[in-house]
Design a protein around this motif. Structure first.
Motif, mmCIF file in Angstrom:
data_model
loop_
_atom_site.group_PDB
_atom_site.id
_atom_site.type_symbol
_atom_site.label_atom_id
_atom_site.label_comp_id
_atom_site.label_asym_id
_atom_site.label_seq_id
_atom_site.Cartn_x
_atom_site.Cartn_y
_atom_site.Cartn_z
ATOM 1 N N ILE A 466 66.046 36.731 59.661
ATOM 2 C CA ILE A 466 65.085 37.179 58.664
ATOM 3 C C ILE A 466 64.903 36.127 57.585
ATOM 4 O O ILE A 466 63.827 35.966 57.018
ATOM 5 C CB ILE A 466 65.553 38.518 58.041
ATOM 6 C CG1 ILE A 466 65.761 39.560 59.144
ATOM 7 C CG2 ILE A 466 64.541 39.014 57.024
ATOM 8 C CD1 ILE A 466 64.547 39.802 59.998
ATOM 9 N N ALA A 467 65.968 35.326 57.362
ATOM 10 C CA ALA A 467 65.892 34.285 56.330
ATOM 11 C C ALA A 467 64.888 33.180 56.684
ATOM 12 O O ALA A 467 64.456 32.413 55.817
ATOM 13 C CB ALA A 467 67.273 33.676 56.106
ATOM 14 N N ASP A 468 64.517 33.069 58.004
ATOM 15 C CA ASP A 468 63.563 32.037 58.428
ATOM 16 C C ASP A 468 62.112 32.393 58.122
ATOM 17 O O ASP A 468 61.211 31.570 58.306
ATOM 18 C CB ASP A 468 63.708 31.772 59.931
ATOM 19 C CG ASP A 468 65.056 31.157 60.290
ATOM 20 O OD1 ASP A 468 65.556 30.362 59.476
ATOM 21 O OD2 ASP A 468 65.594 31.468 61.371
ATOM 22 N N GLU A 469 61.870 33.632 57.715
ATOM 23 C CA GLU A 469 60.509 34.067 57.424
ATOM 24 C C GLU A 469 59.883 33.157 56.351
ATOM 25 O O GLU A 469 60.457 32.945 55.271
ATOM 26 C CB GLU A 469 60.520 35.512 56.914
ATOM 27 C CG GLU A 469 59.141 36.058 56.524
ATOM 28 C CD GLU A 469 58.287 36.430 57.717
ATOM 29 O OE1 GLU A 469 57.068 36.565 57.554
ATOM 30 O OE2 GLU A 469 58.845 36.569 58.827
ATOM 31 N N GLY A 470 58.679 32.596 56.677
ATOM 32 C CA GLY A 470 57.939 31.764 55.729
ATOM 33 C C GLY A 470 58.389 30.312 55.663
ATOM 34 O O GLY A 470 57.767 29.513 54.954
ATOM 35 N N SER A 489 54.094 19.916 61.715
ATOM 36 C CA SER A 489 54.761 21.110 61.188
ATOM 37 C C SER A 489 54.335 22.353 61.968
ATOM 38 O O SER A 489 53.211 22.417 62.497
ATOM 39 C CB SER A 489 54.418 21.278 59.705
ATOM 40 O OG SER A 489 54.894 22.519 59.219
ATOM 41 N N THR A 490 55.262 23.316 61.996
ATOM 42 C CA THR A 490 54.933 24.602 62.625
ATOM 43 C C THR A 490 54.079 25.461 61.711
ATOM 44 O O THR A 490 53.479 26.442 62.159
ATOM 45 C CB THR A 490 56.220 25.374 62.939
ATOM 46 O OG1 THR A 490 56.938 25.596 61.702
ATOM 47 C CG2 THR A 490 57.099 24.602 63.905
ATOM 48 N N GLY A 491 54.049 25.105 60.434
ATOM 49 C CA GLY A 491 53.463 25.995 59.448
ATOM 50 C C GLY A 491 54.482 27.089 59.110
ATOM 51 O O GLY A 491 55.544 27.212 59.742
ATOM 52 N N PRO A 492 54.226 27.936 58.107
ATOM 53 C CA PRO A 492 55.173 29.008 57.752
ATOM 54 C C PRO A 492 55.418 29.949 58.944
ATOM 55 O O PRO A 492 54.478 30.449 59.564
ATOM 56 C CB PRO A 492 54.471 29.734 56.606
ATOM 57 C CG PRO A 492 53.544 28.705 56.026
ATOM 58 C CD PRO A 492 53.077 27.884 57.176
ATOM 59 N N LEU A 493 56.716 30.172 59.239
ATOM 60 C CA LEU A 493 57.074 31.000 60.399
ATOM 61 C C LEU A 493 56.933 32.483 60.076
ATOM 62 O O LEU A 493 57.128 32.926 58.946
ATOM 63 C CB LEU A 493 58.500 30.704 60.839
ATOM 64 C CG LEU A 493 58.794 29.276 61.336
ATOM 65 C CD1 LEU A 493 60.253 29.157 61.751
ATOM 66 C CD2 LEU A 493 57.902 28.931 62.510
ATOM 67 N N THR A 494 56.618 33.228 61.125
ATOM 68 C CA THR A 494 56.594 34.687 61.050
ATOM 69 C C THR A 494 57.593 35.230 62.060
ATOM 70 O O THR A 494 57.481 34.953 63.264
ATOM 71 C CB THR A 494 55.194 35.237 61.362
ATOM 72 O OG1 THR A 494 54.274 34.731 60.398
ATOM 73 C CG2 THR A 494 55.192 36.755 61.307
ATOM 74 N N ILE A 495 58.598 35.990 61.560
ATOM 75 C CA ILE A 495 59.635 36.534 62.444
ATOM 76 C C ILE A 495 59.265 37.983 62.766
ATOM 77 O O ILE A 495 59.066 38.818 61.874
ATOM 78 C CB ILE A 495 61.019 36.466 61.771
ATOM 79 C CG1 ILE A 495 61.275 35.029 61.232
ATOM 80 C CG2 ILE A 495 62.104 36.892 62.751
ATOM 81 C CD1 ILE A 495 61.220 33.973 62.272
ATOM 82 N N GLU A 496 59.186 38.284 64.051
ATOM 83 C CA GLU A 496 58.814 39.620 64.482
ATOM 84 C C GLU A 496 60.022 40.565 64.398
ATOM 85 O O GLU A 496 61.162 40.127 64.157
ATOM 86 C CB GLU A 496 58.275 39.566 65.919
ATOM 87 C CG GLU A 496 57.035 38.683 66.087
ATOM 88 C CD GLU A 496 55.805 39.319 65.462
ATOM 89 O OE1 GLU A 496 55.855 40.534 65.189
ATOM 90 O OE2 GLU A 496 54.814 38.597 65.235
ATOM 91 N N GLY A 497 59.780 41.954 64.642
ATOM 92 C CA GLY A 497 60.830 42.997 64.605
ATOM 93 C C GLY A 497 61.966 42.726 65.555
ATOM 94 O O GLY A 497 61.899 41.882 66.447
ATOM 95 N N ALA A 498 63.095 43.579 65.380
ATOM 96 C CA ALA A 498 64.298 43.403 66.206
ATOM 97 C C ALA A 498 63.989 43.741 67.650
ATOM 98 O O ALA A 498 63.083 44.499 67.959
ATOM 99 C CB ALA A 498 65.425 44.282 65.690
ATOM 100 N N SER A 499 64.915 43.353 68.484
ATOM 101 C CA SER A 499 64.699 43.595 69.911
ATOM 102 C C SER A 499 65.174 44.985 70.347
ATOM 103 O O SER A 499 64.955 45.369 71.470
ATOM 104 C CB SER A 499 65.431 42.513 70.718
ATOM 105 O OG SER A 499 66.824 42.574 70.444
#
Length: 547
Positions: A466-470, A489-499
């Motif tokens: 979750i800390a990788d968000e943005g 650059s990847t640009g700001p990352l978006t982390i999806e919901g848990a598995s």
């Protein structure tokens, strides 16, 4: 000849006749055919019999033209000239007809005296011009002088005039023609200076003599030459100087030909000619394109350059200051200039050196010094510059291993440096990533392509949190042929919901009161992300019917 127009009519009549009878099909023995109205001079390079046969054929015409001729092997008369052959050279003097009498105006004539004294002067100048030998001039000048004395002119004055004309101080001096360097296609100027001219009556003609030929062809404005008008420049000694100029654009066809300036003046016994001598035409090499680089089958680098439009053929070429014995393939162009394709092979390792530069130099007769062209790895024409692709970003799920890839193609030589960096959210600072930080960074392995360049795929694996968000992942690529590192650059990352499915952590049931007709159930879920649908909040409420 009667009426004023009679000479012009006679001249036109004879010109039409000679065009058909002589010039239409001239015999090979005819060396010279010159006519002045009805007087003709012929030089015949054959036997007397063939000449008489030719003249008889000319008399066979329907124009009532009958030629009377005199043939001699040593001497003939033409107009007021006696032309003879002495020591295999033509020589001339004034011809006096048998019927010539002393018909000059006497000094007692009522004409203006300066006019009268100009008569012997003019006649003596004519004698001087006609006589190629001084001895002939003295003899004929004394004869003419005695005739004027008999007409009452002063003998001492006539003698002084003869002496002055014999030692005439103002004879045109024709200078040599300075020949500049002649370059193909560049306008050139030839100048012929004539000084000590008096009076200012001068005639100049420009001629051209072909290579391996003695024929001299007159030049004119219509032939593409710019011939300047003659303008006299008065000098301090009251003589005049002329500068005859001709401008033209040399072509390779002019190589070996001669330009001739022919000067005529009443005080010259015969025309004076000055020649440039056989011309030397040069064309300076031109280079329109950059050095071309390509691979050979043996993985060497082939360097090539086209050097164009030079003349003459010889040229020196150096690659990286090493003179080559085989300069390259030379071909001749339609305009007779030359083009050479020079090639040189370098080992592929040469481009692994710091700041490699390919240099080709050439030297030609038309150049004062060597000229060169270079190809540096920083030049925009350099064919092998790494191309860094954008990083495709997959769907990133919390806790699931993800792979980021950065592909770098068109790499040569195979010297590449790649670093992975990370930029925090709302920060410009970039932190380097390593294996010790929980990232799996693959080794760089070059993949050779059909064009002998290499492709690299830089990969990094990690488990998103979750800390990788943005935050942003950055791939920094460095290569000797890049002016500065290239970053993708990847640009700001978006982390999806848990598995896994959301877990319920609390459930409360409330019974309805006297003012509540129904019961209320409250559920609490944890362990999922994000807060957007399919769940609108961390707490969901559901109404239950009482009972």
């Amino acid at each position: 000849m009667g009426a004023k127009f009679a000479p012009s009519v006679a001249n036109a009549f004879m010109a039409q006749w000679e065009e058909e009878a002589v010039y239409k099909n001239p015999p090979c023995e005819l060396g010279l055919f010159k006519r002045f109205i009805d007087d003709i001079l012929i030089i015949w390079n054959g036997s007397r019999e063939t000449l008489e046969q030719f003249l008889s054929e000319l008399n066979n015409n329907d124009r009532n033209i009958k030629l009377i001729w005199h043939i001699d092997m040593k001497k003939v008369e033409f107009l007021d000239l006696e032309i003879s052959i002495e020591d295999d050279r033509l020589t001339t003097k004034t011809h006096f007809k048998e019927v010539s009498r002393n018909s000059y105006l006497p000094i007692t004539s009522c004409h203006h005296k300066p006019w009268l004294y100009n008569i012997p002067k003019g006649q003596l100048v004519r004698i001087k011009r006609n006589c190629m030998k001084d001895a002939d001039f003295v003899t004929q000048a004394n004869l003419i002088g005695q005739r004027f004395v008999k007409k009452g002119y002063e003998e001492e004055q006539i003698k002084r005039e003869i002496e002055r004309i014999q030692n005439f101080p103002w004879k045109p001096e024709v200078c040599d023609i300075p020949v500049p360097n002649l370059f193909y296609g560049n306008t050139a100027t030839l100048k012929c200076k004539v000084s000590n001219v008096f009076p200012k009556v001068l005639s100049v003609k420009w001629l051209k003599k072909k290579k391996d030929s003695e024929q001299k062809l007159p030049l004119s404005q219509n032939d593409g030459y710019n011939i300047s008008d003659l303008t006299p420049e008065k000098q301090k000694d009251n003589t005049f100087t002329y500068k005859a100029c001709i401008k033209f654009k040399p072509s390779i066809a002019d190589e070996g030909e001669e330009f001739i300036c022919r000067v005529e003046h009443p005080y010259l016994k015969e025309p004076v000619e000055k020649s440039t001598g056989p011309l030397t035409i040069e064309a300076k090499p031109t280079v329109s394109g950059p050095i071309k680089l390509s691979f050979t089958d043996s993985e060497e680098v082939l360097c090539s350059l086209d050097i164009e439009k030079f003349y003459p053929r010889n040229i020196q070429i150096k690659w990286n200051d090493k003179e080559t014995s085989d300069c390259g393939k030379i071909s001749q162009n339609d305009d007779r200039t030359y083009t050479i394709n020079s090639e040189y092979k370098l080992p592929g390792s040469f481009f692994s050196l710091p700041d490699p530069v390919v240099r080709v130099s050439w030297k030609h007769d038309s150049m004062e010094d060597w000229e060169s062209r270079e190809m540096s790895v920083l030049d925009k024409e350099f064919p092998w510059k790494p191309e860094v692709c954008d990083i495709p970003v997959p769907n990133l799920f919390y806790g699931n291993t993800a792979t980021l890839k950065c592909e770098v193609s068109n790499v040569f030589p195979k010297v590449l440096s790649v670093k992975w960096l990370k930029k925090k959210k709302d920060s410009e600072q970039k932190f380097p990533l390593s294996q010790n930080d929980g990232y799996n960074i693959s080794d760089l392995t070059p993949e050779k392509q059909k064009d002998n360049t290499f492709t690299y795929k830089a990969c990094i694996q990690f488990k998103p949190s979750i800390a990788d968000e943005g935050e942003e992942f950055i791939c920094r690529v460095e290569h000797p042929y890049l002016k500065e590192p290239v970053e993708k650059s990847t640009g700001p990352l978006t982390i999806e919901g848990a598995s896994k499915q959301p877990e319920m952590c609390n459930c409360s049931v409330y019974e309805g009161g006297p003012w509540v007709a129904k019961g209320l159930c409250r559920l609490a879920f944890v362990g999922f992300r994000p807060a957007s649908p399919p769940y609108k909040s961390m707490v969901m409420q559901k109404q239950l019917e009482a009972g």
